[in-house]
Design a protein around this motif. Structure first.
Motif, PDB file in Angstrom:
ATOM      1  N   PRO A  42      42.692   5.889  23.914  1.00 49.76           N
ATOM      2  CA  PRO A  42      41.280   6.036  24.286  1.00 49.76           C
ATOM      3  C   PRO A  42      40.429   4.940  23.647  1.00 49.76           C
ATOM      4  CG  PRO A  42      41.825   7.578  22.550  1.00 49.76           C
ATOM      5  CD  PRO A  42      43.115   6.922  22.952  1.00 49.76           C
ATOM      6  N   ASP A  43      39.206   4.791  24.110  1.00 50.55           N
ATOM      7  CA  ASP A  43      38.259   3.831  23.520  1.00 50.55           C
ATOM      8  C   ASP A  43      37.507   4.468  22.365  1.00 50.55           C
ATOM      9  OD1 ASP A  43      38.580   1.748  25.665  1.00 50.55           O
ATOM     10  OD2 ASP A  43      38.029   3.531  26.829  1.00 50.55           O
ATOM     11  N   VAL A  44      37.453   5.815  22.413  1.00 45.57           N
ATOM     12  CA  VAL A  44      36.764   6.550  21.351  1.00 45.57           C
ATOM     13  C   VAL A  44      37.619   7.735  20.925  1.00 45.57           C
ATOM     14  CG1 VAL A  44      34.704   7.888  20.727  1.00 45.57           C
ATOM     15  CG2 VAL A  44      34.500   5.939  22.294  1.00 45.57           C
ATOM     16  N   PHE A  45      37.831   7.884  19.604  1.00 43.07           N
ATOM     17  CA  PHE A  45      38.515   9.058  19.062  1.00 43.07           C
ATOM     18  C   PHE A  45      37.462   9.917  18.358  1.00 43.07           C
ATOM     19  CE2 PHE A  45      43.002   8.073  19.490  1.00 43.07           C
ATOM     20  CZ  PHE A  45      43.092   6.687  19.458  1.00 43.07           C
ATOM     21  N   VAL A  46      37.477  11.221  18.628  1.00 42.88           N
ATOM     22  CA  VAL A  46      36.587  12.134  17.908  1.00 42.88           C
ATOM     23  C   VAL A  46      37.467  13.120  17.148  1.00 42.88           C
ATOM     24  CG1 VAL A  46      34.787  13.884  18.079  1.00 42.88           C
ATOM     25  CG2 VAL A  46      34.792  11.928  19.664  1.00 42.88           C
ATOM     26  N   ILE A  47      37.300  13.161  15.824  1.00 41.27           N
ATOM     27  CA  ILE A  47      38.117  14.052  14.987  1.00 41.27           C
ATOM     28  C   ILE A  47      37.195  15.119  14.400  1.00 41.27           C
ATOM     29  CG2 ILE A  47      39.645  14.179  12.982  1.00 41.27           C
ATOM     30  CD1 ILE A  47      40.201  11.125  13.505  1.00 41.27           C
ATOM     31  N   ASN A  48      37.437  16.376  14.769  1.00 39.41           N
ATOM     32  CA  ASN A  48      36.607  17.482  14.287  1.00 39.41           C
ATOM     33  C   ASN A  48      37.334  18.134  13.117  1.00 39.41           C
ATOM     34  OD1 ASN A  48      34.741  19.448  13.923  1.00 39.41           O
ATOM     35  ND2 ASN A  48      34.904  20.344  15.974  1.00 39.41           N
ATOM     36  N   THR A  49      36.752  18.008  11.927  1.00 45.06           N
ATOM     37  CA  THR A  49      37.483  18.356  10.707  1.00 45.06           C
ATOM     38  C   THR A  49      37.182  19.740  10.163  1.00 45.06           C
ATOM     39  OG1 THR A  49      35.706  17.436   9.370  1.00 45.06           O
ATOM     40  CG2 THR A  49      37.511  15.937   9.992  1.00 45.06           C
ATOM     41  N   CYS A  50      38.071  20.164   9.279  1.00 42.00           N
ATOM     42  CA  CYS A  50      37.932  21.424   8.545  1.00 42.00           C
ATOM     43  C   CYS A  50      37.948  21.063   7.061  1.00 42.00           C
ATOM     44  CB  CYS A  50      39.125  22.305   8.902  1.00 42.00           C
ATOM     45  SG  CYS A  50      39.395  23.680   7.800  1.00 42.00           S
ATOM     46  N   SER A  51      37.474  21.943   6.220  1.00 45.11           N
ATOM     47  CA  SER A  51      37.510  21.623   4.794  1.00 45.11           C
ATOM     48  C   SER A  51      37.793  22.846   3.959  1.00 45.11           C
ATOM     49  CB  SER A  51      36.196  20.982   4.354  1.00 45.11           C
ATOM     50  OG  SER A  51      36.378  20.409   3.088  1.00 45.11           O
ATOM     51  N   VAL A  52      38.543  23.796   4.540  1.00 49.86           N
ATOM     52  CA  VAL A  52      38.791  25.055   3.811  1.00 49.86           C
ATOM     53  C   VAL A  52      39.698  24.800   2.607  1.00 49.86           C
ATOM     54  CG1 VAL A  52      39.982  27.272   4.001  1.00 49.86           C
ATOM     55  CG2 VAL A  52      38.310  26.634   5.688  1.00 49.86           C
ATOM     56  N   THR A  53      40.643  23.854   2.755  1.00 54.88           N
ATOM     57  CA  THR A  53      41.535  23.566   1.616  1.00 54.88           C
ATOM     58  C   THR A  53      41.642  22.061   1.419  1.00 54.88           C
ATOM     59  OG1 THR A  53      43.458  23.312   3.015  1.00 54.88           O
ATOM     60  CG2 THR A  53      42.992  25.546   2.220  1.00 54.88           C
ATOM     61  N   ASP A  54      42.161  21.649   0.254  1.00 51.60           N
ATOM     62  CA  ASP A  54      42.400  20.220  -0.022  1.00 51.60           C
ATOM     63  C   ASP A  54      43.230  19.620   1.100  1.00 51.60           C
ATOM     64  OD1 ASP A  54      42.674  20.115  -3.646  1.00 51.60           O
ATOM     65  OD2 ASP A  54      41.009  19.937  -2.211  1.00 51.60           O
ATOM     66  N   ASN A  55      44.195  20.399   1.558  1.00 51.71           N
ATOM     67  CA  ASN A  55      45.126  19.925   2.582  1.00 51.71           C
ATOM     68  C   ASN A  55      44.377  19.443   3.822  1.00 51.71           C
ATOM     69  OD1 ASN A  55      47.690  19.321   3.065  1.00 51.71           O
ATOM     70  ND2 ASN A  55      48.191  21.301   4.049  1.00 51.71           N
ATOM     71  N   ALA A  56      43.305  20.136   4.156  1.00 54.73           N
ATOM     72  CA  ALA A  56      42.533  19.781   5.351  1.00 54.73           C
ATOM     73  C   ALA A  56      42.025  18.347   5.225  1.00 54.73           C
ATOM     74  CB  ALA A  56      41.370  20.756   5.509  1.00 54.73           C
ATOM     75  N   ASP A  57      41.618  17.987   4.031  1.00 50.31           N
ATOM     76  CA  ASP A  57      41.110  16.626   3.807  1.00 50.31           C
ATOM     77  C   ASP A  57      42.227  15.615   4.064  1.00 50.31           C
ATOM     78  OD1 ASP A  57      38.871  17.406   1.022  1.00 50.31           O
ATOM     79  OD2 ASP A  57      39.270  18.374   2.930  1.00 50.31           O
ATOM     80  N   LYS A  58      43.411  15.914   3.498  1.00 49.45           N
ATOM     81  CA  LYS A  58      44.545  14.988   3.649  1.00 49.45           C
ATOM     82  C   LYS A  58      44.873  14.813   5.128  1.00 49.45           C
ATOM     83  CE  LYS A  58      47.058  15.978  -0.471  1.00 49.45           C
ATOM     84  NZ  LYS A  58      47.168  17.453  -0.508  1.00 49.45           N
ATOM     85  N   LYS A  59      44.874  15.939   5.843  1.00 48.56           N
ATOM     86  CA  LYS A  59      45.214  15.888   7.274  1.00 48.56           C
ATOM     87  C   LYS A  59      44.264  14.942   8.002  1.00 48.56           C
ATOM     88  CE  LYS A  59      47.215  20.487   8.145  1.00 48.56           C
ATOM     89  NZ  LYS A  59      46.724  21.857   8.451  1.00 48.56           N
ATOM     90  N   CYS A  60      42.978  15.010   7.657  1.00 47.90           N
ATOM     91  CA  CYS A  60      41.980  14.181   8.332  1.00 47.90           C
ATOM     92  C   CYS A  60      42.318  12.706   8.138  1.00 47.90           C
ATOM     93  CB  CYS A  60      40.586  14.464   7.792  1.00 47.90           C
ATOM     94  SG  CYS A  60      39.360  13.299   8.400  1.00 47.90           S
ATOM     95  N   ARG A  61      42.643  12.338   6.923  1.00 47.77           N
ATOM     96  CA  ARG A  61      42.961  10.923   6.638  1.00 47.77           C
ATOM     97  C   ARG A  61      44.169  10.480   7.481  1.00 47.77           C
ATOM     98  NH1 ARG A  61      40.812  12.252   1.549  1.00 47.77           N
ATOM     99  NH2 ARG A  61      42.710  13.168   0.682  1.00 47.77           N
ATOM    100  N   ASN A  62      45.174  11.338   7.587  1.00 48.89           N
ATOM    101  CA  ASN A  62      46.376  10.974   8.373  1.00 48.89           C
ATOM    102  C   ASN A  62      46.026  10.762   9.837  1.00 48.89           C
ATOM    103  OD1 ASN A  62      47.752  11.249   6.031  1.00 48.89           O
ATOM    104  ND2 ASN A  62      48.534  13.321   6.491  1.00 48.89           N
ATOM    105  N   ILE A  63      45.122  11.604  10.365  1.00 50.68           N
ATOM    106  CA  ILE A  63      44.798  11.492  11.791  1.00 50.68           C
ATOM    107  C   ILE A  63      43.992  10.225  12.074  1.00 50.68           C
ATOM    108  CG2 ILE A  63      43.544  12.602  13.686  1.00 50.68           C
ATOM    109  CD1 ILE A  63      44.336  15.257  12.007  1.00 50.68           C
ATOM    110  N   VAL A  64      43.141   9.840  11.145  1.00 54.90           N
ATOM    111  CA  VAL A  64      42.400   8.578  11.327  1.00 54.90           C
ATOM    112  C   VAL A  64      43.399   7.422  11.390  1.00 54.90           C
ATOM    113  CG1 VAL A  64      40.781   6.954  10.271  1.00 54.90           C
ATOM    114  CG2 VAL A  64      40.306   9.415  10.208  1.00 54.90           C
ATOM    115  N   ARG A  65      44.376   7.446  10.481  1.00 52.85           N
ATOM    116  CA  ARG A  65      45.387   6.372  10.473  1.00 52.85           C
ATOM    117  C   ARG A  65      46.147   6.367  11.808  1.00 52.85           C
ATOM    118  NH1 ARG A  65      45.468   6.871   4.886  1.00 52.85           N
ATOM    119  NH2 ARG A  65      46.699   8.789   4.805  1.00 52.85           N
ATOM    120  N   LYS A  66      46.492   7.572  12.286  1.00 49.05           N
ATOM    121  CA  LYS A  66      47.252   7.673  13.551  1.00 49.05           C
ATOM    122  C   LYS A  66      46.416   7.099  14.697  1.00 49.05           C
ATOM    123  CE  LYS A  66      49.475  11.105  16.545  1.00 49.05           C
ATOM    124  NZ  LYS A  66      49.276  12.511  16.989  1.00 49.05           N
ATOM    125  N   ALA A  67      45.129   7.438  14.721  1.00 47.92           N
ATOM    126  CA  ALA A  67      44.248   6.952  15.791  1.00 47.92           C
ATOM    127  C   ALA A  67      44.232   5.427  15.803  1.00 47.92           C
ATOM    128  CB  ALA A  67      42.840   7.501  15.581  1.00 47.92           C
TER     129      ALA A  67
END
Ligand code: SF4
Length: 434
Positions: A42-67
């Motif tokens: 895609p030309d634009v990636f939108v990542i809608n995040t959660c922050s209930v646990t530390d893990n959620a933060d890590k997941k977000c970073r991985n998805i940005v890298r994947k994008a």
């Protein structure tokens, strides 16, 4: 019109996030974008995040890298709870172009359109103060043929000592019943047969409009075009007896409640700053099971909360073992910034947290099996889902029992009365049709 044409979404977290991503995607499509899968460059990636646990933060970073690995030239926009709580931290992740907090996330299309005027060297950050978040944006999920998550409430005024959600989503708010019925009517015009009511503190619906969740339930029950309503999760102190009485006779509201408990230790409930005593929880379960013995009751419980001695853990274990409930969602406590709990009492070591989590998951499996066995030979309406898994299809009864049968296209998104025959080795019910 932006020359960026394709947009893809990735959602982390709760049903509320999924309904909001869907609402935002609808705006992009109205803005001339084609919604594509994450892998379709895609030309634009939108990542809608959660922050209930530390893990959620890590997941977000991985998805940005994947994008960025999928399309290095694409714009990456990050929204959601993590974006509201730690906008700066996200803006420093390599490849992020836009970070929007709770107040701006629904204006994302406008901000994406402006991005081409911005340099790509640094991210545009529009976090904002959470106290400034006062507007309620309704939304509902589209795309799942059978079930829709309908957001009817947002934010929370409680301050449970382990929770960051009020800091990420702001004060409790909702539309009026009249406006909510309008959104629900839109859903009624889609194919979905089941609507899952969702929010942050759902039972707090209507408090600032002099209305109540109970009144909303009564009005939704009259709405044409929707066969089933399921309440996603509701605080025990906000689940009123009149609502339980009503649901016991309703043809549309299903006999399934998910009620957060968090701990069976009265002392821990106090230090968690929960707004009920254990007795309230017990009385809700007993009332539900008296009126609807076949009703499914799910429980949220936290293990490893600061100050949870072995005795207090056993108090929770024994309480849940006694209680006539059907399954648990077990959360292992994790310290969150800007919450009270880490300052309260001696923390529980990681190993003990994991051991206790394992014990409660085993107990939950035992409870679920017992609940399923109680339903053998009984008859319930099942909503069949679209998935074809090795020539089998699945569905859920009104009381949240999962069934399996040979795949038949004609059954997809149909509600059929079935007999629950036997439980197979995967713990699913085999059925006969009535
Ligand atoms: S009720 Fe408590 S746990 Fe739930 S969102 Fe509000 S503060 Fe968090």
């Amino acid at each position: 019109m932006n020359q960026y044409k394709k947009v893809a979404f990735y959602t982390l977290g709760c049903k509320l996030n999924f309904s909001e991503t869907s609402g935002i995607a609808q705006n992009f499509e109205k803005g001339g974008y084609a919604k594509v899968d994450f892998e379709e460059r895609p030309d634009v990636f939108v990542i809608n995040t959660c922050s209930v646990t530390d893990n959620a933060d890590k997941k977000c970073r991985n998805i940005v890298r994947k994008a960025k690995s999928i399309n290095p030239n694409a714009y990456v926009a990050v929204i959601g709870c993590y974006a509201q709580l730690k906008p700066q931290e996200i803006s420093e992740i390599n490849g992020v172009n836009l970070v929007l907090g709770a107040n701006e996330k629904f204006n994302i299309l406008e901000h994406v359109e402006k991005l081409e005027q911005e340099s790509k060297d640094s991210a545009v950050v529009l976090g904002g103060e959470i106290d400034d978040v006062t507007e309620f944006f309704p939304s509902y999920s589209i795309g799942d043929r059978t079930r829709t998550f309908l957001k009817v409430q947002d934010g929370c005024d409680y301050s449970c000592s382990f929770c960051t959600i009020p800091l990420a989503r702001g004060k409790s708010r909702s539309n009026t019943i009249k406006e909510t019925l309008k959104t629900a009517s839109e859903v009624a015009s889609t194919q979905a047969k089941e609507v899952v009511l969702t929010g942050v503190n759902l039972g707090d619906f209507g408090r600032y409009n002099n209305e109540s969740f109970h009144e909303l339930v009564l009005e939704l029950d009259k709405l044409e075009g929707i066969e089933r309503f399921r309440i996603s999760s509701i605080e025990p102190n906000l689940l009123s007896n009149p609502t339980i009485d009503f649901i016991a006779t309703s043809k549309k509201f299903v006999p399934h409640f998910h009620i957060p408990l968090q701990s069976g230790s009265p002392e821990l409930l106090r230090s968690m700053k929960r707004r009920y005593k254990r007795e309230i929880y017990t009385s809700r379960v007993e009332k539900i099971k008296t009126l609807m013995p076949h009703c499914c009751i799910g429980v949220d419980v936290i293990v490893g909360f600061p100050g949870e001695t072995e005795e207090k853990f056993i108090e929770t274990y024994d309480y849940l073992n006694e209680l006539d409930v059907s399954y648990f969602h077990v959360f292992t406590y994790s310290e969150r910034a800007n919450t009270l709990a880490p300052k309260l009492e001696k923390s529980v070591d990681r190993k003990t947290r994991d051991e206790r989590s394992k014990k409660l998951r085993i107990l939950s499996a035992k409870k679920k099996r017992a609940f399923y066995q109680e339903n053998i030979g009984k008859s319930f309406p099942v909503l069949f889902e679209a998935e074809n898994n090795n020539d089998f299809m699945f569905g859920f009864t009104s009381n949240y029992v999962k069934v399996k049968t040979k795949y038949n296209e004609d059954l997809v998104n149909q509600v059929k009365q079935v007999n629950l025959k036997e439980i197979d080795r995967d713990g699913l019910f085999l059925i006969d049709f009535e």
